[in-house]
Design an enzyme around this catalytic site. Sequence first.
Site, PDB file in Angstrom:
ATOM      1  N   ASP A 191      44.968  36.385  13.544  1.00 30.17           N
ATOM      2  CA  ASP A 191      45.451  35.071  13.984  1.00 30.17           C
ATOM      3  C   ASP A 191      46.782  35.228  14.707  1.00 30.17           C
ATOM      4  O   ASP A 191      47.440  34.227  14.993  1.00 30.17           O
ATOM      5  CB  ASP A 191      45.610  34.123  12.783  1.00 30.17           C
TER       6      ASP A 191
ATOM      7  N   GLU B  25      42.920  33.393   7.160  1.00 29.45           N
ATOM      8  CA  GLU B  25      42.400  32.696   8.341  1.00 29.45           C
ATOM      9  C   GLU B  25      42.809  31.221   8.277  1.00 29.45           C
ATOM     10  O   GLU B  25      43.272  30.638   9.261  1.00 29.45           O
ATOM     11  CB  GLU B  25      40.867  32.828   8.407  1.00 29.45           C
TER      12      GLU B  25
ATOM     13  N   ARG C 103      41.853  32.853   2.944  1.00 27.00           N
ATOM     14  CA  ARG C 103      43.203  32.255   2.895  1.00 27.00           C
ATOM     15  C   ARG C 103      43.999  32.553   4.151  1.00 27.00           C
ATOM     16  O   ARG C 103      44.726  31.721   4.653  1.00 27.00           O
ATOM     17  CB  ARG C 103      44.002  32.906   1.767  1.00 27.00           C
TER      18      ARG C 103
ATOM     19  N   ASP D   8      47.694  43.165   8.190  1.00 30.22           N
ATOM     20  CA  ASP D   8      49.113  42.772   8.193  1.00 30.22           C
ATOM     21  C   ASP D   8      49.680  42.941   9.603  1.00 30.22           C
ATOM     22  O   ASP D   8      49.537  44.003  10.203  1.00 30.22           O
ATOM     23  CB  ASP D   8      49.891  43.647   7.202  1.00 30.22           C
TER      24      ASP D   8
ATOM     25  N   GLU E 250      34.970  47.080   3.905  1.00 31.01           N
ATOM     26  CA  GLU E 250      36.076  46.240   4.376  1.00 31.01           C
ATOM     27  C   GLU E 250      37.404  46.939   4.098  1.00 31.01           C
ATOM     28  O   GLU E 250      37.673  47.381   2.980  1.00 31.01           O
ATOM     29  CB  GLU E 250      36.067  44.857   3.710  1.00 31.01           C
TER      30      GLU E 250
HETATM   31  C1  LIG Z   1      46.972  40.072   5.433  1.00 27.90           C
HETATM   32  S1  LIG Z   1      45.994  40.698   4.144  1.00 27.90           S
HETATM   33  C2  LIG Z   1      44.326  40.141   4.562  1.00 27.90           C
HETATM   34  C3  LIG Z   1      43.378  40.225   3.391  1.00 27.90           C
HETATM   35  C4  LIG Z   1      41.908  39.843   3.682  1.00 27.90           C
HETATM   36  N1  LIG Z   1      41.313  40.727   4.672  1.00 27.90           N
HETATM   37  C5  LIG Z   1      41.780  38.403   4.084  1.00 27.90           C
HETATM   38  O1  LIG Z   1      41.465  38.112   5.240  1.00 27.90           O
HETATM   39  O2  LIG Z   1      42.005  37.549   3.208  1.00 27.90           O
HETATM   40  C6  LIG Z   1      45.915  42.422   4.510  1.00 27.90           C
HETATM   41  C7  LIG Z   1      45.476  43.253   3.326  1.00 27.90           C
HETATM   42  O3  LIG Z   1      45.306  44.608   3.734  1.00 27.90           O
HETATM   43  C8  LIG Z   1      45.773  45.469   2.694  1.00 27.90           C
HETATM   44  N2  LIG Z   1      46.088  46.759   3.330  1.00 27.90           N
HETATM   45  C9  LIG Z   1      47.014  46.977   4.295  1.00 27.90           C
HETATM   46  N3  LIG Z   1      46.998  48.261   4.671  1.00 27.90           N
HETATM   47  C10 LIG Z   1      46.024  48.872   3.928  1.00 27.90           C
HETATM   48  C11 LIG Z   1      45.542  50.212   3.864  1.00 27.90           C
HETATM   49  N4  LIG Z   1      46.041  51.170   4.638  1.00 27.90           N
HETATM   50  N5  LIG Z   1      44.558  50.496   2.996  1.00 27.90           N
HETATM   51  C12 LIG Z   1      44.041  49.522   2.194  1.00 27.90           C
HETATM   52  N6  LIG Z   1      44.462  48.235   2.219  1.00 27.90           N
HETATM   53  C13 LIG Z   1      45.433  47.921   3.069  1.00 27.90           C
HETATM   54  C14 LIG Z   1      46.961  44.715   2.118  1.00 27.90           C
HETATM   55  O4  LIG Z   1      47.256  45.127   0.799  1.00 27.90           O
HETATM   56  C15 LIG Z   1      46.466  43.259   2.177  1.00 27.90           C
HETATM   57  O5  LIG Z   1      45.791  42.889   0.998  1.00 27.90           O
END
Ligand SMILES: C[S@@+](CC[C@H](N)C(=O)[O-])C[C@H]1O[C@@H](n2cnc3c(N)ncnc32)[C@H](O)[C@@H]1O
Length: 240
Positions: A184, A219, A217, A148, A73
């Site tokens: 989303d 979603e 969270r 993100d 993931e």
């Molecule tokens: C919006 S959150 C979603 C987290 C999780 N997938 C969820 O649905 O609850 C996006 C996550 O991706 C991580 N992230 C963004 N770019 C990344 C990268 N290049 N390598 C590793 N993690 C990354 C961020 O730190 C963040 O925790």
Amino acid sequence: MNDSGDAPTYRSEPVSFTRRGGRLTERQQRAWDDLAASHVLAVPRHGPSTSVDPAHRFDPEAVFGRRAPLVVEIGSGRGEALVAAAAAQPDVDFLGLEVYVPGVAQTLVTMRHQGVTNVRLAIVNAAEALATMLEPGSVRELWTWFPDPWHKKRHHKRRLVTVPFTELVARVLEPQGVWRLATDWEDYAEVMAEVIAASPHVDGGPVERFEGRVVTRFENKGVAAGRTIHDFAARPRLLA
Ligand SMILES: C[S@@+](CC[C@H](N)C(=O)[O-])C[C@H]1O[C@@H](n2cnc3c(N)ncnc32)[C@H](O)[C@@H]1O
């Protein structure tokens, strides 16, 4: 090669995250102290603390002590989807790539709580891990849940899902492997659809919601705000 004679790294590209600090809660700190040495990979760096030495290879058999299908993931956040899937599929190995240390520590809390042993975490920029750390053709499924969105136009270049990124995805997937994504955000969903359609490296499109994902969270937040969840799936294109 760059001016200093080093191999190029993905840091010459904009990254898809900003490094947020954040203290660990007491519970997270305890889980970290007890489990990080065994469950968070010691990744040799090549510069910043989320970089990966390009010579480093992830050896799943050595890490998990067995040979099993591997699910990775990207951006596992607090590990909600990862740990629930690992609990449901004890015969599969799960690796979370995440740069946010409190998220990784929270994943350890949840793993311990649920008695899950088939999860490992790496604090790395996923793009670098896909480019060199993971062996080609070694991943059964790659998940990108709620990346993100980087809404501002000037930040669009930070979005993870791009055509060049699909080359890295295709590199690590098994020939029959699957890349699964969800967002989303309407405009990011359009980008995902366009990127998959335009990519010479993967083949796929929109799909029904993936049953193997618990509602995270992110979603939940999207649904509560009235947004539609868009799921996609793609396989590597097999070159003739
Ligand atoms: C919006 S959150 C979603 C987290 C999780 N997938 C969820 O649905 O609850 C996006 C996550 O991706 C991580 N992230 C963004 N770019 C990344 C990268 N290049 N390598 C590793 N993690 C990354 C961020 O730190 C963040 O925790």
